[in-house]
Design a protein around this motif. Structure first.
Motif, PDB file in Angstrom:
ATOM      1  N   UNK A   1     -37.374 -33.474 -17.587  1.00  0.00           N
ATOM      2  CA  UNK A   1     -35.967 -33.682 -17.249  1.00  0.00           C
ATOM      3  C   UNK A   1     -35.054 -32.720 -17.993  1.00  0.00           C
ATOM      4  N   UNK A   2     -35.439 -32.323 -19.200  1.00  0.00           N
ATOM      5  CA  UNK A   2     -34.628 -31.413 -19.997  1.00  0.00           C
ATOM      6  C   UNK A   2     -34.630 -29.986 -19.507  1.00  0.00           C
ATOM      7  N   UNK A   3     -35.492 -29.665 -18.545  1.00  0.00           N
ATOM      8  CA  UNK A   3     -35.534 -28.311 -17.984  1.00  0.00           C
ATOM      9  C   UNK A   3     -34.770 -28.194 -16.672  1.00  0.00           C
ATOM     10  N   UNK A   4     -34.386 -29.303 -16.104  1.00  0.00           N
ATOM     11  CA  UNK A   4     -33.867 -29.254 -14.742  1.00  0.00           C
ATOM     12  C   UNK A   4     -32.513 -28.566 -14.648  1.00  0.00           C
ATOM     13  N   UNK A   5     -31.728 -28.555 -15.723  1.00  0.00           N
ATOM     14  CA  UNK A   5     -30.388 -27.965 -15.627  1.00  0.00           C
ATOM     15  C   UNK A   5     -30.461 -26.473 -15.304  1.00  0.00           C
ATOM     16  N   UNK A   6     -31.379 -25.747 -15.948  1.00  0.00           N
ATOM     17  CA  UNK A   6     -31.441 -24.308 -15.685  1.00  0.00           C
ATOM     18  C   UNK A   6     -32.152 -23.996 -14.371  1.00  0.00           C
ATOM     19  N   UNK A   7     -33.076 -24.863 -13.971  1.00  0.00           N
ATOM     20  CA  UNK A   7     -33.733 -24.672 -12.673  1.00  0.00           C
ATOM     21  C   UNK A   7     -32.711 -24.828 -11.549  1.00  0.00           C
ATOM     22  N   UNK A   8     -31.874 -25.867 -11.634  1.00  0.00           N
ATOM     23  CA  UNK A   8     -30.842 -26.060 -10.613  1.00  0.00           C
ATOM     24  C   UNK A   8     -29.839 -24.908 -10.619  1.00  0.00           C
ATOM     25  N   UNK A   9     -29.514 -24.402 -11.802  1.00  0.00           N
ATOM     26  CA  UNK A   9     -28.559 -23.299 -11.863  1.00  0.00           C
ATOM     27  C   UNK A   9     -29.128 -22.042 -11.206  1.00  0.00           C
ATOM     28  N   UNK A  10     -30.415 -21.788 -11.408  1.00  0.00           N
ATOM     29  CA  UNK A  10     -31.044 -20.639 -10.744  1.00  0.00           C
ATOM     30  C   UNK A  10     -30.928 -20.786  -9.231  1.00  0.00           C
ATOM     31  N   UNK A  11     -31.202 -21.988  -8.715  1.00  0.00           N
ATOM     32  CA  UNK A  11     -31.110 -22.186  -7.261  1.00  0.00           C
ATOM     33  C   UNK A  11     -29.671 -22.063  -6.770  1.00  0.00           C
ATOM     34  N   UNK A  12     -28.704 -22.541  -7.556  1.00  0.00           N
ATOM     35  CA  UNK A  12     -27.307 -22.377  -7.176  1.00  0.00           C
ATOM     36  C   UNK A  12     -26.933 -20.901  -7.107  1.00  0.00           C
ATOM     37  N   UNK A  13     -27.367 -20.134  -8.105  1.00  0.00           N
ATOM     38  CA  UNK A  13     -27.086 -18.703  -8.104  1.00  0.00           C
ATOM     39  C   UNK A  13     -27.812 -18.009  -6.962  1.00  0.00           C
ATOM     40  N   UNK A  14     -29.040 -18.461  -6.682  1.00  0.00           N
ATOM     41  CA  UNK A  14     -29.787 -17.873  -5.569  1.00  0.00           C
ATOM     42  C   UNK A  14     -29.104 -18.171  -4.243  1.00  0.00           C
ATOM     43  N   UNK A  15     -28.579 -19.377  -4.103  1.00  0.00           N
ATOM     44  CA  UNK A  15     -27.853 -19.751  -2.882  1.00  0.00           C
ATOM     45  C   UNK A  15     -26.643 -18.841  -2.675  1.00  0.00           C
ATOM     46  N   UNK A  16     -25.949 -18.544  -3.762  1.00  0.00           N
ATOM     47  CA  UNK A  16     -24.762 -17.687  -3.659  1.00  0.00           C
ATOM     48  C   UNK A  16     -25.125 -16.261  -3.268  1.00  0.00           C
ATOM     49  N   UNK A  17     -26.390 -15.886  -3.477  1.00  0.00           N
ATOM     50  CA  UNK A  17     -26.868 -14.554  -3.109  1.00  0.00           C
ATOM     51  C   UNK A  17     -27.592 -14.555  -1.762  1.00  0.00           C
ATOM     52  N   UNK A  18     -27.529 -15.690  -1.047  1.00  0.00           N
ATOM     53  CA  UNK A  18     -28.190 -15.831   0.260  1.00  0.00           C
ATOM     54  C   UNK A  18     -29.699 -15.629   0.186  1.00  0.00           C
ATOM     55  N   UNK A  19     -30.305 -16.022  -0.941  1.00  0.00           N
ATOM     56  CA  UNK A  19     -31.763 -15.950  -1.071  1.00  0.00           C
ATOM     57  C   UNK A  19     -32.387 -16.963  -0.120  1.00  0.00           C
ATOM     58  N   UNK A  20     -33.377 -16.542   0.661  1.00  0.00           N
ATOM     59  CA  UNK A  20     -34.041 -17.477   1.573  1.00  0.00           C
ATOM     60  C   UNK A  20     -35.454 -17.833   1.122  1.00  0.00           C
ATOM     61  N   UNK A  21     -36.023 -17.037   0.202  1.00  0.00           N
ATOM     62  CA  UNK A  21     -37.379 -17.284  -0.298  1.00  0.00           C
ATOM     63  C   UNK A  21     -37.401 -17.078  -1.800  1.00  0.00           C
ATOM     64  N   UNK A  22     -38.003 -18.020  -2.523  1.00  0.00           N
ATOM     65  CA  UNK A  22     -38.079 -17.944  -3.986  1.00  0.00           C
ATOM     66  C   UNK A  22     -39.535 -17.987  -4.415  1.00  0.00           C
ATOM     67  N   UNK A  23     -39.920 -17.059  -5.309  1.00  0.00           N
ATOM     68  CA  UNK A  23     -41.256 -17.042  -5.878  1.00  0.00           C
ATOM     69  C   UNK A  23     -41.228 -17.597  -7.297  1.00  0.00           C
ATOM     70  N   UNK A  24     -42.203 -18.443  -7.621  1.00  0.00           N
ATOM     71  CA  UNK A  24     -42.385 -18.949  -8.973  1.00  0.00           C
ATOM     72  C   UNK A  24     -43.832 -18.675  -9.390  1.00  0.00           C
ATOM     73  N   UNK A  25     -44.144 -18.914 -10.648  1.00  0.00           N
ATOM     74  CA  UNK A  25     -45.512 -18.700 -11.127  1.00  0.00           C
ATOM     75  C   UNK A  25     -45.956 -19.791 -12.074  1.00  0.00           C
TER      76      UNK A  25
END
Length: 631
Positions: free
Chosen positions: A351-375
């Motif tokens: 739960x303590x990691x979710x804030x930065x994960x959500x922020x990455x997705x918010x920033x990705x949304x603002x850049x019109x990212x349609x596909x995200x890679x994780x590892x």
């Protein structure tokens, strides 16, 4: 990216209100297309949540029928050409994934799932047999839930619909809850609710005459060892499989994003994706989370608290990567825990990691990212270190001395460990082994007979008995009841960004299992296979780095900035009998006091992780306790 759901009743007609509840639970994702199919005892629906890049986005393909069978899926099939050849069909770009899946089903029966490569989930209704099949991939970013009663079988790739279809009979699964509280993998396909199950990876389920059977169709541990002529043959084959696993996941991406840390896995995946895109003169965007202020002064020297020190030069080195630094300045930890609970409908281990994960997705949304890679799973495949051959001296000494401490082994750490063990043995009220990292209440643990249940699954609550052999590798690489994919699929639904992890590719997993251990530790180099394959492609500083990256290293500082909100929240837990029963609320308040007293102490980081996890559990209980708590 699709979200599908369905209901199959056994003896009666489906009630319209049940269908309405199922449908309403998914409309918050604002589907772009939707299609449904109804019969007396069957309801199916499939929704498109993002703009499909391939030619399969016509709404009539969302539910495909042929020979009195209907199929819905959320699929990315990687071996289409191979499957078309098996069916003696010409390569045809206009044949939808659903049509291909149903043709494979007709040709090979239920076992056709063994032949499908990619990230996928599906459901097939056979009208003639009155039989329902649900299935999912081996280890992908995917999830499929089901709810089985005497009257119906409901299923969905998003859990909320299964909760809402009959919310009055929902019950918390206490073993699951204890598992989150104590970081214990319960080795089951349970969800946070007794009434709802999770289809495990590499399984399909059959429903016929009201009976449900579960079948495992892929067993990673059966992968034979691979013997090639030279060490460089292993490297070449590893590179080929790795490149294909990335290529499969980005072939429809117009605007590609990746989560880039200072580690091997995300750097390797971003590098390979950038190399593929560079051939077509395309760029990708990499996102790196860093703390909002410096935190290195209270972490060990070997910890990378700000991973931009390697991610920035990696992006520059690759040339076609736009790099975004994410500091999550405006994220509220408490609000994020609430929001995550509403999205995932379960308490979260991280739960303590979710804030930065959500922020990455918010920033990705603002850049019109349609596909995200994780590892996320790369440390069991891409950067697997191998296991020691025989007993190393230090390991032998630790075993002889019975050392189970989590600190780096040294005479000082052993003496501290020994003193603590002696105190524990002399203390008649000896604390349970999870006391240092969990807020689970003693009463709940005793009522649940937690120690015995942990023993039954082979769990060691001291986390000291890791298995350093082939069995241990397979246990890591092939978690039979892994739910990692479910979290990322929920995020993909919420942000309309298809999310994939190339390190979980079935063929890559099988290859990494098949490679003899000696090629992971070779020429006095750990991770030899990856380092050799990526030599000249990864930064030299990254390949030779000694530091280990950590995310959310400023979590304690962030908690301090929300101190009054945290204090009020924990205070409110005192009036909730359910929370008081399951969690030691006084212990949580003491933990918060320690954090606020000095968030820059070494112990504050772990305290913050444990506290946010405990709060996630408490808020989950609070959300459902009015219906559930009967203690």
């Amino acid at each position: 990216m699709n979200l599908f759901s369905g209901i199959h009743t056994f003896q009666s007609q489906i009630l319209n209100e049940s269908i309405d509840r199922l449908k309403m639970s998914t409309r918050k994702f604002k589907p772009l297309q939707e299609l449904e199919h109804r019969e007396v005892n069957l309801f199916l629906e499939n929704l498109t949540l993002n703009k499909q890049i391939n030619k399969e986005d016509d709404s009539h393909h969302l539910i495909y029928s042929e020979n009195d069978c209907w199929v819905v899926s959320n699929s990315r099939i990687d071996n289409r050409e191979e499957l078309l050849n098996l069916l003696s069909l010409q390569v045809n770009d206009h044949l939808s994934d659903n049509a291909l899946l149903l043709k494979m089903y007709h040709e090979y029966g239920n076992e056709f799932v063994k032949k499908i490569e990619g990230d996928w989930t599906l459901a097939i209704w056979n009208q003639a047999k009155q039989e329902l099949l649900i299935a999912r991939d081996q280890l992908g970013i995917s999830a499929l839930y089901y709810r089985l009663t005497d009257e119906y079988m409901a299923f969905s790739t998003y859990i909320k619909g299964l909760i809402e279809i009959d919310s009055h009979s929902i019950k918390i699964d206490e073993v699951y809850l204890a598992g989150i509280m104590t970081a214990w993998n319960t080795q089951s396909n349970n969800t946070a609710f007794v009434n709802i199950q999770y289809l495990p990876p590499a399984h399909y389920g059959l429903v016929k005459n009201g009976e449900f059977t579960l079948h495992r169709y892929w067993i990673a541990e059966n992968t034979p060892e691979l013997h090639l002529e030279s060490e460089m043959d292993y490297v070449k084959q590893f590179s080929d499989v790795l490149e294909q696993s990335v290529k499969n996941r980005i072939r429809h991406a117009k605007n590609l994003g990746s989560q880039l840390s200072s580690g091997f896995d995300s750097s390797t995946i971003t590098t390979v994706a950038a190399e593929i895109f560079k051939k077509d003169k395309k760029r990708l965007t990499a996102f790196t989370s860093i703390p909002k202020e410096k935190t290195s002064d209270y972490f060990p020297e070997h910890t990378a608290t700000d991973e931009s020190y390697l991610s920035i030069p990696t992006a520059q080195f690759l040339g076609n990567v736009d790099h975004i630094i994410v500091q999550s300045e405006n994220q509220s930890i408490i609000k994020n825990i609430y929001d995550s609970l509403e999205l995932h409908h379960a308490p979260l281990h991280a739960a303590g990691n979710m804030f930065w994960i959500h922020q990455i997705y918010l920033d990705a949304q603002s850049k019109d990212i349609d596909t995200m890679l994780i590892g996320q799973s790369g440390n069991t495949t891409l950067s697997w270190t191998g296991y020691p051959e025989g007993l190393q001296i230090k390991r032998l000494i630790k075993r002889i001395l019975g050392y189970k401490g989590k600190e780096k082994f040294s005479p000082t750490s052993y003496l501290q460990y020994l003193i603590a063990e002696i105190k524990n043995k002399l203390n008649s009220n000896r604390l349970p082994s999870w006391d240092s990292y969990s807020f689970i209440s003693n009463q709940f643990a005793q009522d649940l007979d937690l120690i015995q249940k942990m023993k039954e699954t082979g769990h060691d609550p001291t986390f000291s008995n890791s298995i350093h052999n082939k069995k241990g590798h397979i246990n890591f690489i092939n978690p039979l009841f892994s739910k990692i994919g479910a979290l990322w699929q929920d995020l993909a639904y919420h942000y309309h960004i298809s999310t994939y992890d190339p390190s979980t590719d079935k063929r890559l997993v099988e290859y990494c299992i098949s490679v003899p251990n000696q090629y992971y530790q070779r020429h006095n180099t750990n991770k030899w296979l990856l380092k050799t394959a990526m030599k000249g492609r990864l930064l030299g500083n990254l390949i030779h780095q000694k530091k280990k990256g950590r995310q959310a290293t400023d979590l304690a500082i962030r908690i301090q900035s929300e101190a009054s909100e945290f204090q009020e929240l924990l205070k409110s837990f005192r009036s909730n009998k359910a929370i008081q029963y399951y969690l030691d609320c006084q212990k949580m308040e003491t933990c918060l006091e320690r954090i606020l007293e000095n968030p820059r102490k070494k112990e504050a980081y772990n305290d913050s992780i444990f506290l946010t996890r405990g709060i996630s559990c408490a808020l989950f209980i609070q959300k459902y306790d009015k219906r559930l708590y009967k203690k």
